[in-house]
Design a protein around this motif. Structure first.
Motif, mmCIF file in Angstrom:
data_model
loop_
_atom_site.group_PDB
_atom_site.id
_atom_site.type_symbol
_atom_site.label_atom_id
_atom_site.label_comp_id
_atom_site.label_asym_id
_atom_site.label_seq_id
_atom_site.Cartn_x
_atom_site.Cartn_y
_atom_site.Cartn_z
ATOM 1 N N GLN A 194 25.447 -7.851 -92.761
ATOM 2 C CA GLN A 194 24.934 -6.561 -92.409
ATOM 3 C C GLN A 194 25.388 -5.464 -93.268
ATOM 4 N N ASN A 195 26.597 -5.620 -93.975
ATOM 5 C CA ASN A 195 26.783 -4.609 -95.013
ATOM 6 C C ASN A 195 25.895 -4.789 -96.120
ATOM 7 N N ALA A 196 24.810 -3.889 -96.102
ATOM 8 C CA ALA A 196 23.709 -4.031 -97.085
ATOM 9 C C ALA A 196 24.014 -3.545 -98.429
ATOM 10 N N GLN A 197 24.782 -2.556 -98.530
ATOM 11 C CA GLN A 197 25.224 -2.242 -99.946
ATOM 12 C C GLN A 197 25.973 -3.250 -100.762
ATOM 13 N N ALA A 198 26.914 -3.722 -99.896
ATOM 14 C CA ALA A 198 27.828 -4.732 -100.620
ATOM 15 C C ALA A 198 26.802 -6.170 -100.989
ATOM 16 N N ALA A 199 26.272 -6.361 -100.176
ATOM 17 C CA ALA A 199 25.393 -7.464 -100.109
ATOM 18 C C ALA A 199 24.226 -7.585 -101.154
ATOM 19 N N LEU A 200 23.709 -6.443 -101.480
ATOM 20 C CA LEU A 200 22.475 -6.359 -102.210
ATOM 21 C C LEU A 200 23.006 -6.094 -103.714
ATOM 22 N N LYS A 201 23.969 -5.374 -103.939
ATOM 23 C CA LYS A 201 24.650 -5.236 -105.199
ATOM 24 C C LYS A 201 24.907 -6.300 -106.228
ATOM 25 N N ARG A 202 25.132 -7.383 -105.299
ATOM 26 C CA ARG A 202 25.502 -8.681 -106.055
ATOM 27 C C ARG A 202 24.137 -9.587 -106.157
ATOM 28 N N ALA A 203 23.206 -9.332 -105.274
ATOM 29 C CA ALA A 203 22.185 -10.210 -104.999
ATOM 30 C C ALA A 203 21.201 -10.469 -106.382
ATOM 31 N N THR A 204 20.846 -11.559 -106.581
ATOM 32 C CA THR A 204 19.662 -11.599 -107.662
ATOM 33 C C THR A 204 18.333 -11.340 -106.570
ATOM 34 N N LYS A 205 18.331 -11.853 -105.337
ATOM 35 C CA LYS A 205 17.076 -11.624 -104.583
ATOM 36 C C LYS A 205 17.689 -11.127 -102.974
ATOM 37 N N GLY A 206 16.797 -10.295 -102.281
ATOM 38 C CA GLY A 206 17.144 -10.124 -101.014
ATOM 39 C C GLY A 206 16.116 -10.078 -100.078
ATOM 40 N N TYR A 207 16.452 -10.547 -98.779
ATOM 41 C CA TYR A 207 15.409 -10.485 -97.772
ATOM 42 C C TYR A 207 16.011 -9.513 -96.652
ATOM 43 N N VAL A 208 15.182 -8.806 -95.993
ATOM 44 C CA VAL A 208 15.566 -7.968 -94.891
ATOM 45 C C VAL A 208 14.541 -8.658 -93.723
ATOM 46 N N LEU A 209 15.752 -9.098 -92.494
ATOM 47 C CA LEU A 209 15.212 -9.553 -91.215
ATOM 48 C C LEU A 209 15.469 -8.485 -90.422
ATOM 49 N N GLU A 210 14.300 -8.659 -89.570
ATOM 50 C CA GLU A 210 14.297 -7.658 -88.434
ATOM 51 C C GLU A 210 13.773 -8.334 -87.258
ATOM 52 N N VAL A 211 14.406 -8.287 -85.895
ATOM 53 C CA VAL A 211 13.934 -9.220 -84.860
ATOM 54 C C VAL A 211 13.146 -10.356 -85.130
ATOM 55 N N GLY A 212 13.777 -11.388 -85.939
ATOM 56 C CA GLY A 212 13.152 -12.519 -86.195
ATOM 57 C C GLY A 212 12.214 -12.686 -87.240
ATOM 58 N N ARG A 213 11.716 -11.508 -87.859
ATOM 59 C CA ARG A 213 10.977 -11.733 -88.932
ATOM 60 C C ARG A 213 11.177 -11.085 -90.363
ATOM 61 N N ILE A 214 10.858 -11.479 -91.297
ATOM 62 C CA ILE A 214 11.192 -10.720 -92.825
ATOM 63 C C ILE A 214 10.296 -9.782 -93.015
ATOM 64 N N VAL A 215 10.841 -8.595 -93.021
ATOM 65 C CA VAL A 215 10.097 -7.205 -93.179
ATOM 66 C C VAL A 215 10.042 -6.894 -94.623
ATOM 67 N N LEU A 216 10.966 -7.161 -95.372
ATOM 68 C CA LEU A 216 10.921 -6.658 -96.958
ATOM 69 C C LEU A 216 11.587 -7.911 -97.606
ATOM 70 N N SER A 217 11.242 -7.913 -98.790
ATOM 71 C CA SER A 217 11.859 -8.812 -99.887
ATOM 72 C C SER A 217 11.838 -8.213 -101.268
ATOM 73 N N GLY A 218 12.633 -8.783 -102.068
ATOM 74 C CA GLY A 218 12.704 -8.191 -103.654
ATOM 75 C C GLY A 218 14.083 -8.443 -104.342
ATOM 76 N N THR A 219 14.323 -8.260 -105.454
ATOM 77 C CA THR A 219 15.339 -8.259 -105.962
ATOM 78 C C THR A 219 16.421 -7.019 -105.562
ATOM 79 N N GLY A 220 17.728 -7.587 -105.517
ATOM 80 C CA GLY A 220 18.740 -6.812 -104.804
ATOM 81 C C GLY A 220 18.624 -5.309 -105.051
ATOM 82 N N ARG A 221 18.142 -5.211 -106.654
ATOM 83 C CA ARG A 221 17.965 -3.736 -106.830
ATOM 84 C C ARG A 221 16.974 -3.046 -106.259
ATOM 85 N N GLU A 222 15.709 -3.814 -106.259
ATOM 86 C CA GLU A 222 14.645 -3.089 -105.613
ATOM 87 C C GLU A 222 14.971 -2.866 -104.268
ATOM 88 N N LEU A 223 15.605 -3.550 -103.295
ATOM 89 C CA LEU A 223 15.866 -3.119 -101.861
ATOM 90 C C LEU A 223 16.850 -2.210 -102.055
#
Ligand SMILES: Nc1ncnc2c1ncn2[C@@H]1O[C@H](COP(=O)(O)OP(=O)(O)OP(=O)(O)O)[C@@H](O)[C@H]1O
Ligand SMILES: [Mg+2]
Lengths: 237, 321
Positions: A194-223
């Motif tokens: 849930q801690n997006a800042q910490a998780a995305l900082k290290r991520a090569t890729k990220g996905y944002v999930l909202e009520v069962g659907r992926i609503v956004l994706s991209g590199t960690g930096r993009e997100l």
């Protein structure tokens, strides 16, 4: 090159309630992929389905070429996929060392003792407390134990479900640093947070999930830089 | 003197309860099922020992026969217990709690009747085939009295110690030590503890929960079978109903000690045995004597349930999610 983990059109429900409504994502070897989302988004449900604790209504989960949706939960760790569950779920009445050894339950090789030492090197506090029942530990210590336990199976890929939940900022930093260490040592990581800042900082890729659907994706930096994420998860407006 | 005598009697009875109680508690610890048919597993053990004797050693009472009878007892109990788990309980694993409970009662009656009608007539109404001339189990069946273990009692300063007492208490000590080693020192034992604490996470570790459940039934059946032999040696006969009251008492012992806790089952068994023996001897008047001993045993159960519902050694039960 095909992905290490490929999830396609995954649908999971609890009785009539659909918790995951057709999501697709992939994790390549060596990556840290973050799955972020608010309470009830379906993150835990997704991980538990990958691990075989829940069965999907439809969709596929392919890990290193094997379809996981038909593999019994207890055979999945042997394929090289470890799961450190939400809420840490250490075995409270067993000692630290017994917990760690259970992490290696699927292995029969001679390297278990050596890996025990490696886990103690990663988290020295665990060595100091190796004979104490794990239930008496603080949240941070339990999280270290849960991660150490998961690493004891020598996974190719590690799934972490909210490792920073309920931890002090200092301890959270410690855990996140460990994530980077494990990545550097060659473990592929799927990180739910849930801690997006910490998780995305290290991520090569990220996905944002909202009520069962992926609503956004991209590199960690993009997100991290996207307005939607900043508003919804980083408390900025 | 009377006290010492009742202490011996109580420990003997208690050891028997403890051996059976472990089976209730290990299964409960893993799948939260009260296996009410466990008393019948104890009864099957006694009949298994008798059958082994009738088939291989009929008439021979040398002491070396006893270990083989025990193996026969364990084999019978384990086979029946594992079949019971596979056929009756496993399909109900995710059913509401009441379903397996009622099933357990059904199995209990089924096994009693099977022994009663089928012991000397295994093909039932199909034929009267009875190759080893087994006796009818419709009434009490004499249990072989093995030399050394059933001879004259010892008298230690006025306290009578039956040889079967030594066998029973010795059996409990050996079984408890074996169980301790298994649970705390072996890989499978650790896995069993993990499953009882958190089954889902245990599966993430690669533990096959179905296999651990079978192990729990096997352990319970093994100890119950040993108890069945001990009972046969003690009271010199066995019958198809012997599992009912013994099972109920052992269940009481398991609850008394804290169900789910193996050492609780042992402590609960010994406590219950002692309470019964002491009550017979020391409660004066109408409420003393052996007709009232079961009343005292169950009175203890009720008292514990009221004042310490988690049992003597049980941890406070936090509602499991
Ligand atoms: N055992 C269950 N039975 C019924 N519904 C459930 C169950 N577990 C989760 N749900 C529902 O499924 C949805 C997704 O839950 P899930 O636990 O996967 O979310 P999450 O993203 O992990 O949330 P959190 O960040 O709070 O851990 C929620 O609406 C939740 O209420
Ligand atoms: Mg969650």
């Amino acid at each position: 090159m095909s992905a290490m983990l490929e999830v396609k059109d995954l649908v999971v429900s609890y009785g009539k309630i659909k918790a995951v409504k057709g999501i697709s994502f992939s994790v390549d070897e060596g990556e840290v992929v973050s799955l972020i989302g608010t309470n009830g988004a379906g993150k835990t449900t997704t991980l538990r389905t990958i691990s075989g604790l829940l069965r999907p209504v439809s969709g596929s989960i392919v890990f290193k070429g094997a379809d996981l949706t038909t593999v019994p939960a207890h055979d999945i760790v042997q394929l090289g996929l470890a799961h450190s569950p939400e809420g840490r779920r250490i075995f409270p009445k067993l000692t630290v060392e017994e917990n760690l050894l259970l992490g290696a339950f699927s292995r029969k090789d001679k390297g278990i003792r050596g890996d025990l030492e490696a886990a103690y090197d990663l988290f020295p506090i665990l060595q100091e407390r190796r004979t104490q029942p794990a239930g008496t530990f603080s949240g941070g210590e339990q999280q270290m134990l849960a991660m150490g336990r998961a690493m004891m199976s020598r996974p190719k890929m590690l799934m972490l479900d909210e490792p920073s939940m309920g931890l002090s900022p200092l301890m959270m930093k410690r855990i996140m640093t460990t994530v980077s260490t494990l990545q550097a040592q060659g473990t592929t990581i799927l990180l739910v947070e849930q801690n997006a800042q910490a998780a995305l900082k290290r991520a090569t890729k990220g996905y944002v999930l909202e009520v069962g659907r992926i609503v956004l994706s991209g590199t960690g930096r993009e997100l991290l830089e996207s307005d939607d994420v900043r508003k919804a998860y980083l408390g900025e407006d | 003197m009377e006290f010492a005598q009742q202490l011996v009697n109580g420990l003997t009875l208690g050891s028997l309860y403890a051996l059976i109680a472990v089976g209730y508690t290990v299964v409960y610890g893993i799948i939260q099922l009260i296996n009410f048919a466990h008393g019948e597993i104890f009864m099957i053990g006694a009949f298994g020992a008798l059958s082994t004797w009738l088939v291989f050693f009929n008439g021979n009472t040398s002491v070396w026969v006893l270990p083989i009878m025990i193996i026969g007892a364990i084999a019978s109990s384990v086979i029946v217990a594992v079949l019971m788990e596979r056929v009756a309980y496993r399909p109900l694993r995710s059913a509401p709690r009441l379903a397996p409970l009622i099933t357990a009662i059904g199995i209990s009656v089924f096994l009693q009747e099977l022994v009663r009608l089928g012991y000397n007539n295994p093909l039932l109404f199909l034929s009267t085939w009875n190759p080893f001339d087994f006796p009818s189990a419709k009434q009490k069946v004499p249990f072989p009295q093995i030399d050394v273990v059933t001879g004259a009692a010892f008298n230690v300063g006025g306290v009578v110690i039956q040889r079967s007492t030594i066998f029973t208490i010795g059996a409990l000590i050996i079984c408890a030590a074996g169980l301790f080693y298994f649970v705390s020192r072996t890989r499978t034992g650790r896995a069993m503890q993990a499953v009882s604490q958190d089954p889902d996470t245990a599966r993430l570790m690669g533990i096959n929960v179905d296999r651990i459940i079978i192990v729990a039934f096997v352990i319970g059946a093994t100890l119950a079978a040993v108890a069945g032999v001990a009972q046969g040696l003690q009271i010199t006969n066995i019958n198809f109903k012997m599992g009912f009251l013994a099972g109920l008492k052992a269940f009481t012992a398991a609850v008394l000690g804290g169900i789910g806790n193996v050492w609780g089952a042992v402590l609960g068994g010994l406590t219950l045995g002692l309470v019964e023996s002491m009550a017979v001897q020391f409660i004066p008047g109408t409420f003393g004597g052996s007709p009232w001993k079961d009343v005292w045993a169950f009175a203890i159960l009720i008292l514990v349930l009221v004042f310490r519902p988690q049992g003597l050694l049980g941890a406070k039960v936090v509602d499991r999610a």
